[in-house]
Enzyme design. Structure first.
Site, PDB file in Angstrom:
ATOM      1  N   GLU B  50       0.819  -1.221   0.000  1.00 60.78           N
ATOM      2  CA  GLU B  50       0.000   0.000   0.000  1.00 60.78           C
ATOM      3  C   GLU B  50       0.852   1.269   0.000  1.00 60.78           C
ATOM      4  O   GLU B  50       0.466   2.282  -0.585  1.00 60.78           O
ATOM      5  CB  GLU B  50      -0.954   0.007   1.197  1.00 60.78           C
ATOM      6  CG  GLU B  50      -2.088  -0.999   1.085  1.00 60.78           C
ATOM      7  CD  GLU B  50      -1.721  -2.381   1.631  1.00 60.78           C
ATOM      8  OE1 GLU B  50      -0.529  -2.601   1.956  1.00 60.78           O
ATOM      9  OE2 GLU B  50      -2.622  -3.236   1.729  1.00 60.78           O
ATOM     10  N   PHE B 112     -11.873  -6.929  13.418  1.00 60.13           N
ATOM     11  CA  PHE B 112     -10.764  -7.398  12.597  1.00 60.13           C
ATOM     12  C   PHE B 112     -10.369  -6.313  11.586  1.00 60.13           C
ATOM     13  O   PHE B 112     -11.225  -5.776  10.886  1.00 60.13           O
ATOM     14  CB  PHE B 112     -11.159  -8.689  11.860  1.00 60.13           C
ATOM     15  CG  PHE B 112     -10.078  -9.189  10.948  1.00 60.13           C
ATOM     16  CD1 PHE B 112      -8.859  -9.616  11.467  1.00 60.13           C
ATOM     17  CD2 PHE B 112     -10.272  -9.222   9.574  1.00 60.13           C
ATOM     18  CE1 PHE B 112      -7.854 -10.066  10.628  1.00 60.13           C
ATOM     19  CE2 PHE B 112      -9.269  -9.666   8.726  1.00 60.13           C
ATOM     20  CZ  PHE B 112      -8.055 -10.093   9.265  1.00 60.13           C
ATOM     21  N   GLN B 113      -9.102  -6.004  11.514  1.00 58.01           N
ATOM     22  CA  GLN B 113      -8.545  -4.969  10.630  1.00 58.01           C
ATOM     23  C   GLN B 113      -9.178  -3.601  10.853  1.00 58.01           C
ATOM     24  O   GLN B 113      -9.350  -2.816   9.928  1.00 58.01           O
ATOM     25  CB  GLN B 113      -8.651  -5.403   9.153  1.00 58.01           C
ATOM     26  CG  GLN B 113      -7.765  -6.614   8.856  1.00 58.01           C
ATOM     27  CD  GLN B 113      -7.578  -6.888   7.375  1.00 58.01           C
ATOM     28  OE1 GLN B 113      -8.460  -6.621   6.576  1.00 58.01           O
ATOM     29  NE2 GLN B 113      -6.426  -7.436   7.017  1.00 58.01           N
ATOM     30  N   LYS B 162     -17.525  -0.404   5.229  1.00 65.03           N
ATOM     31  CA  LYS B 162     -17.972  -1.386   4.243  1.00 65.03           C
ATOM     32  C   LYS B 162     -19.480  -1.328   4.004  1.00 65.03           C
ATOM     33  O   LYS B 162     -19.943  -1.444   2.868  1.00 65.03           O
ATOM     34  CB  LYS B 162     -17.572  -2.785   4.715  1.00 65.03           C
ATOM     35  CG  LYS B 162     -17.744  -3.839   3.641  1.00 65.03           C
ATOM     36  CD  LYS B 162     -17.110  -5.161   4.046  1.00 65.03           C
ATOM     37  CE  LYS B 162     -17.185  -6.159   2.894  1.00 65.03           C
ATOM     38  NZ  LYS B 162     -16.551  -7.442   3.251  1.00 65.03           N
ATOM     39  N   MET B 473      24.382   8.280   3.040  1.00 61.40           N
ATOM     40  CA  MET B 473      24.266   9.605   3.646  1.00 61.40           C
ATOM     41  C   MET B 473      24.510   9.541   5.151  1.00 61.40           C
ATOM     42  O   MET B 473      25.183  10.403   5.717  1.00 61.40           O
ATOM     43  CB  MET B 473      22.895  10.217   3.346  1.00 61.40           C
ATOM     44  CG  MET B 473      22.761  11.660   3.780  1.00 61.40           C
ATOM     45  SD  MET B 473      23.988  12.736   3.000  1.00 61.40           S
ATOM     46  CE  MET B 473      23.044  13.422   1.649  1.00 61.40           C
TER      47      MET B 473
END
Lengths: 158, 564
Positions: B50, B112-113, B162, B473
């Site tokens: 993502e 969940f999630q 959802k 760096m």
């Protein structure tokens, strides 16, 4: 480069919608600025609410806060008050065994009165400038206050 | 018409003219993906992470000038995307990022999630929405595109539960956006503009300080005209590379921590800073109290909060830089062009004293040579992205940029792993041009899974990995400021980059000479497939010159002169 950190009062007019308060407080906390007091209430007959925020900071910090507040999408207007009328309310619970007439006289001196009397406690309220409210709270300590609640300031430009 | 929330998303994206969406499906966003499956209005590019999807959308937005769109699911899908949101926020990139959320009835139950997505994105987006009713969705999506692309651009996050994507409601996209509390100020105050022009005419050593806002405002060609008409020399920020062409005689170079000596000295000596769409970032100013100490400041910016944030502006002008520059052009004839000749000569002397350069090495390739060489071979034809680190600074210093939107890099947030997915977005937006990503052996591993996206979607990005077996760096800072204690920066243990690319179906090259590099680049440009060109470069090369952190611009560490 010592810039004086002073108490300031900022009023913010915002769209009255979910999450708007956290947008504003996040802006303070994310930059490490402290909010001394905060009051929010809807503005009558409109879709807006008015927040009064007491905070402290240097001129530059306050200017940044004001600009950043204004940058938030739901913010309509931001006032940084210079010349203002400011009031705050406090309620105090005393045991009924304390000297009620003394308490009543003190409350009157600070635009207040006894507003509730119960079996064991009385509740008194005052409404005055934040500094005076602070003073009142100092004075009434000897009457053994059981609980104190302050409202935070509201302000209007003169 | 009555349609589902998921269908509304498709309709709205179509009406906004979106032709490419980057994303990754998951449970909470499935209703929308089901509609994506059924439609043919836009292409969906399946990134493999993502974070990469959002960076790709950023690259797409930067290259095309349009709003980039990314779509992700709830919970980990969203948290992975946060880095991309923060990156876009810092660099003012217009994005609309749509995330799924658990159903309304489950919000707040540790479902969940589930994660409080708007709570997290609040501080790294220009604005965000949690949609609680499908009937609000058309308005919210329209506002999201408007907010993302207007004023100072930025990412807008729309979180859709959802059940809202399944809900049926009326879809009407014809209502104009009504945001009484959001009205960006685009037209500069004419009196202030006039005063600014007068200040320019009166000044002896004026200096344009050009920022990335010019590119966002599509004002580069107007700015070029203003620079040429006034004869005032210019420095560019990292984000503004390409505003002026590299061979423009008025361009001194990039300023800041790794800016050129001449650019930083010009900024230190100027008596009038003309800041256009720049924000006085700490990597640009160095020690603030010493920055352009004797100069008055004209500051043009669309964001009032940027003006006088760090450096006090004597002539603040809030407005779209394109409008303001156009107004300046109308009255710029008041400025005597010949007046600044001796000032330009002073600056040229600075440049002669310490030009931006590097020393070749007979044993190992120098990374700067590689970048210059790509510039010689591809030049204007290539769009260039970078990751973050030494290679990024060398690219900004040595690539011959000739046009705005040619250079795409993570400036504000400094996100390692940005370059490759961003280059995919660039390639999707500009398929005719070669898309080159300069990267390092550290950065490339942070989003190398995008090889799969590149192969699947035939996005032949050429990744040039400047491999010094160091997290360069940080190693440079350790060498200079931590007494050479190279703590956890030695990247000697590495994958086989050639095989890595090949494992995904890409091509790979490992080169260590100029001839090999030329051949590899030529071959990679001809082959229409994603490539890794691993270039073995000098291990201990430093980015020079350098203003040590917190130091003054005029106090630079310089490239050591080579003994002859």
């Amino acid at each position: 480069m010592t810039e004086n950190s002073e108490r300031r009062v900022i009023s913010v007019i915002v769209v009255n919608e979910a999450s708007v308060l956290s947008r504003i407080t996040d802006l303070f906390s994310g930059r490490g600025y402290n909010i001394t007091s905060l009051t929010v209430a809807p503005i009558p007959d409109s879709k807006y609410s008015r927040l009064t925020i007491a905070t402290s900071g240097s001129v530059r910090v306050i200017e940044q806060i004001t600009k950043q507040l204004h940058k938030l999408i739901p913010v309509l207007r931001v006032y940084e008050h210079a010349d203002l009328v400011e009031k705050e309310m406090a309620m105090v619970k005393f045991p009924i065994t304390e000297n009620l007439s003394d308490i009543n006289t003190l409350c009157e001196a600070y635009n207040g009165k006894i507003v509730n009397v119960g079996e064991n406690v009385i509740i008194a309220m005052v409404a005055d400038e934040p500094k005076r409210v602070e003073n009142f709270l100092k004075v009434i300590k000897r009457y053994n206050p059981k609980e104190i609640v302050r409202s935070g300031a509201v302000a209007l430009e003169r | 018409m009555q349609i589902s929330g998921a269908q509304m998303v498709i309709e709205a994206l179509t009406l906004e003219g979106v032709d490419t969406v980057f994303g990754y499906p998951g449970g909470a966003i499935m209703n929308v993906y089901d509609e994506i499956y059924k439609q043919d209005k836009f292409q969906h590019i399946l990134n493999r992470h993502e974070q990469a999807a959002v960076h790709a959308a950023e690259g797409y937005a930067k290259a095309s000038g349009k709003v980039g769109v990314a779509m992700i699911t709830s919970g980990p899908g969203f948290t992975n995307a946060v880095t991309g949101l923060a990156d876009a926020y810092m660099d003012s990139i217009p994005l609309v990022v749509i995330s799924g959320q658990v159903p309304m009835s489950l919000i707040g139950t540790d479902a969940f999630q589930e994660i409080d997505a708007v709570g997290i994105s609040r501080s790294c987006t220009k604005h965000n929405y949690l949609v609680t009713d499908a009937k609000d969705l058309p308005r919210i999506l329209k506002e999201a595109f408007y907010i993302a692309s207007s004023g100072r651009p930025g990412p807008v996050h729309v979180d859709i539960p959802k059940d809202v994507t399944a809900q049926i409601a009326e879809f009407d996209y014809s209502q104009p956006v009504k945001l009484e509390t959001y009205k960006p100020h685009t037209k500069g105050n004419p009196r202030q503009i006039k005063k600014a022009i007068e200040a320019m005419a009166d000044s002896k050593r004026p200096l344009f300080y050009l920022g990335g806002g010019i590119i966002n405002a599509n004002a580069a060609y107007e700015v070029r005209e203003l620079v040429h008409k006034t004869g005032i020399p210019a420095v560019e920020t990292f984000m503004a590379r390409g505003v002026l062409a590299h061979d423009d005689e008025h361009l001194i170079g990039m300023l800041g921590m790794h800016g050129s000596y001449a650019a930083n000295m010009a900024m230190s000596e100027t008596d009038l800073v003309i800041a256009l769409g720049a924000r006085f970032d700490d990597r640009v100013t160095g020690k603030l109290s010493e920055f352009a100490k004797n100069a008055a400041v004209i500051h043009v910016d669309i964001d009032p909060a940027s003006i006088s944030k760090l450096v006090n502006a004597d002539f603040p002008i809030v407005g779209d830089v394109k409008n303001v520059v156009n107004e300046m052009l109308e009255i710029s004839s008041k400025i005597d062009v010949s007046k600044f000749e001796s000032w330009r000569e002073t600056i040229n002397n600075f440049d002669d004293l310490h030009p931006l350069t590097y020393h070749e090495d007979s044993e190992k390739l120098k990374p700067q040579w590689v970048i210059e060489r790509v510039g010689e071979l591809l030049g204007d034809d290539a769009n260039i992205s970078t990751d973050v680190g030494q290679h990024q600074m060398w690219t900004a210093q040595f690539y011959p940029f000739s046009r705005p939107r040619q250079f795409i890099s993570s400036g504000g947030l400094g996100t390692m792993g940005f370059g490759f997915p961003a280059a995919l977005g660039v390639k999707a937006a500009a398929p005719q041009q070669t898309s080159v990503n300069f990267t390092g052996d550290g950065s490339i591993l942070m989003n190398c899974q995008e090889l799969m996206t590149a192969v699947e979607k035939k996005l032949p990005v050429i990744n040039i990995i400047l491999n010094n077996n160091y997290l360069g760096m940080v190693r440079q800072w350790q060498t200079l400021f931590y007494d050479k204690r190279h703590s956890e920066t030695d990247l000697s243990v590495q994958p086989d980059f050639v095989k890595l690319s090949e494992a995904f179906g890409g091509i790979g090259y490992r080169v260590s000479t100029k001839e090999e590099f030329d051949a590899a680049l030529k071959d990679a440009v001809e082959k229409d497939v994603v490539a890794f060109i691993e270039v073995i470069v000098h291990r201990l090369e430093n980015v020079m010159p350098m203003v040590p952190s917190g130091g003054s611009l005029f106090n630079m560490m310089l490239l050591e002169k080579k003994e002859k």
